[in-house]
Design an enzyme around this catalytic site. Structure first.
Site, mmCIF file in Angstrom:
data_model
loop_
_atom_site.group_PDB
_atom_site.id
_atom_site.type_symbol
_atom_site.label_atom_id
_atom_site.label_comp_id
_atom_site.label_asym_id
_atom_site.label_seq_id
_atom_site.Cartn_x
_atom_site.Cartn_y
_atom_site.Cartn_z
ATOM 1 N N GLU A 32 0.830 -1.207 0.000
ATOM 2 C CA GLU A 32 0.000 0.000 0.000
ATOM 3 C C GLU A 32 0.861 1.252 0.000
ATOM 4 O O GLU A 32 0.590 2.208 -0.712
ATOM 5 C CB GLU A 32 -0.933 -0.001 1.223
ATOM 6 C CG GLU A 32 -2.042 1.059 1.150
ATOM 7 C CD GLU A 32 -1.646 2.439 1.647
ATOM 8 O OE1 GLU A 32 -2.380 3.406 1.381
ATOM 9 O OE2 GLU A 32 -0.593 2.585 2.307
ATOM 10 N N GLU A 33 1.897 1.224 0.816
ATOM 11 C CA GLU A 33 2.717 2.436 0.989
ATOM 12 C C GLU A 33 3.550 2.766 -0.252
ATOM 13 O O GLU A 33 4.172 3.812 -0.316
ATOM 14 C CB GLU A 33 3.637 2.281 2.219
ATOM 15 C CG GLU A 33 2.909 2.092 3.546
ATOM 16 C CD GLU A 33 2.211 3.364 4.049
ATOM 17 O OE1 GLU A 33 2.178 4.373 3.332
ATOM 18 O OE2 GLU A 33 1.692 3.313 5.179
HETATM 19 ZN ZN ZN Z 1 -1.893 3.678 5.734
#
Ligand code: ZN
Length: 331
Positions: free
Chosen positions: A194-195
């Site tokens: 996600e990051e």
């Molecule tokens: Zn987050």
């Protein structure tokens, strides 16, 4: 839930290295799952329930990964130079202890001592692991590291590293455990990467093909001295995402969430996040499009070694999510 959060943040899982966290979550989720699998990118996908006549296929997501650093080279004196995994603010790194995934610990220093107003940037930082030469250095190019910020509870507030997004991983695990009667086919997705561009959620959403998507993630607050201009404050309840840099949340979903909060008499806040995005934006644009939004946990000092959330916000977010899942969703 505090013990669950404590256990989860004690695991190190920078982007691309989510296996340890995923294994722990998998073990915890298994007793409550109707179906459980890990997809090709490493997302953990847990299904509970079957779609009833008045139900939807719901995709929930919380990301497993945390921000981190990655070794780019080792200089002639054995100091490790690093780049970022996700959005890492260089001033937050300075003076910190970090831990590489192979167990090696290091202290982050800076080329210029005394700080004469010089801008602190990642390329001027180095990690001292006690080596005197590249041959002597136990860190290789490509090795990943995370902050060592340990978990502490301070007056109803939880502090530590990786609360973004382990606090929501815990929230989803607890929701999975408590969810009883739901007309929906609910996919609890613990995403990877996600990051670094929300890539796990994109792949997972394609595979699941949901009718609606809800991302559980952290959001910033505007309640610190001279902080950002933002209406979200710690302790004022979970935030319902209206817009961030990646999505305009589906208006019908925002309304459904607010209606649920009103029924529960639960305080909520509206979130407009100017910078940053969540898995919601990737779910929204999967396949032919998925009405999507987010429930966010207000968080101070996001992406630092000591993030902070209010325990009550987390508990209320779970109450809200459970209520949404246990009733039909009018989009
Ligand atoms: Zn987050």
């Amino acid at each position: 839930m505090i013990d669950l959060v404590k256990q989860l943040v004690a695991c190190d899982g920078p982007s691309g290295h989510e296996r340890v966290v995923r294994d722990m979550v998998r073990q915890m989720a298994a007793p409550y799952a109707d179906e459980l699998r890990v997809d090709r990118l490493g997302n953990l996908i847990v299904r509970k329930g079957k779609k009833a006549a008045n139900g939807l296929r719901v995709m929930l997501s919380a990301h497993l990964d945390e921000i981190g650093l990655i070794a780019t080279h080792v200089d002639e004196h054995g100091f490790v130079r690093v780049s970022n995994l996700g959005v890492v603010h260089a001033p937050y790194c300075l003076g910190q202890r970090i831990r590489f995934l192979n167990g090696v610990q290091g202290v982050v220093g800076h080329e210029i001592e005394g700080f004469t107003g010089e801008k602190i940037t990642l390329d001027k930082l180095f990690v001292d692991v006690g080596a005197a030469s590249p041959e002597d250095c136990p860190v290789q190019v490509g090795d990943a590291a995370v902050f060592q910020g340990s978990f502490q509870e301070v007056d109803g507030r939880w502090t530590g590293k990786a609360l973004d997004d382990r606090v929501c991983v815990a929230l989803l695990l607890e929701t999975l455990r408590q969810l009883k009667d739901s007309p929906h086919e609910v996919y609890f997705v613990f995403t990877v990467l996600e990051e670094v561009g929300r890539k796990g959620a994109r792949a997972a959403a394609y595979g699941i093909d949901p009718d609606v998507g809800i991302a559980l993630d952290a959001t910033a607050t505007g309640d610190t001295p001279k902080g950002r201009k933002m209406a979200v404050a710690l302790g004022n309840g979970p935030a319902i995402k209206v817009k961030d840099a990646g999505i305009i949340a589906y208006p019908g979903l925002v309304q459904a969430m607010e209606a649920a909060a009103a029924q529960l008499n639960l305080p909520v806040q509206r979130e407009i996040l100017m910078r940053g995005a969540t898995d919601a934006s990737m779910i929204q644009t999967a396949r032919a499009g998925v009405p999507s939004g987010g429930i966010s946990i207000p968080m101070r000092y996001v992406h630092s070694p000591v993030e902070m959330v209010d325990a009550q916000d987390v508990h209320q977010a779970m109450t809200l999510l459970l209520h949404i899942l246990e009733n039909s969703i009018q989009l």
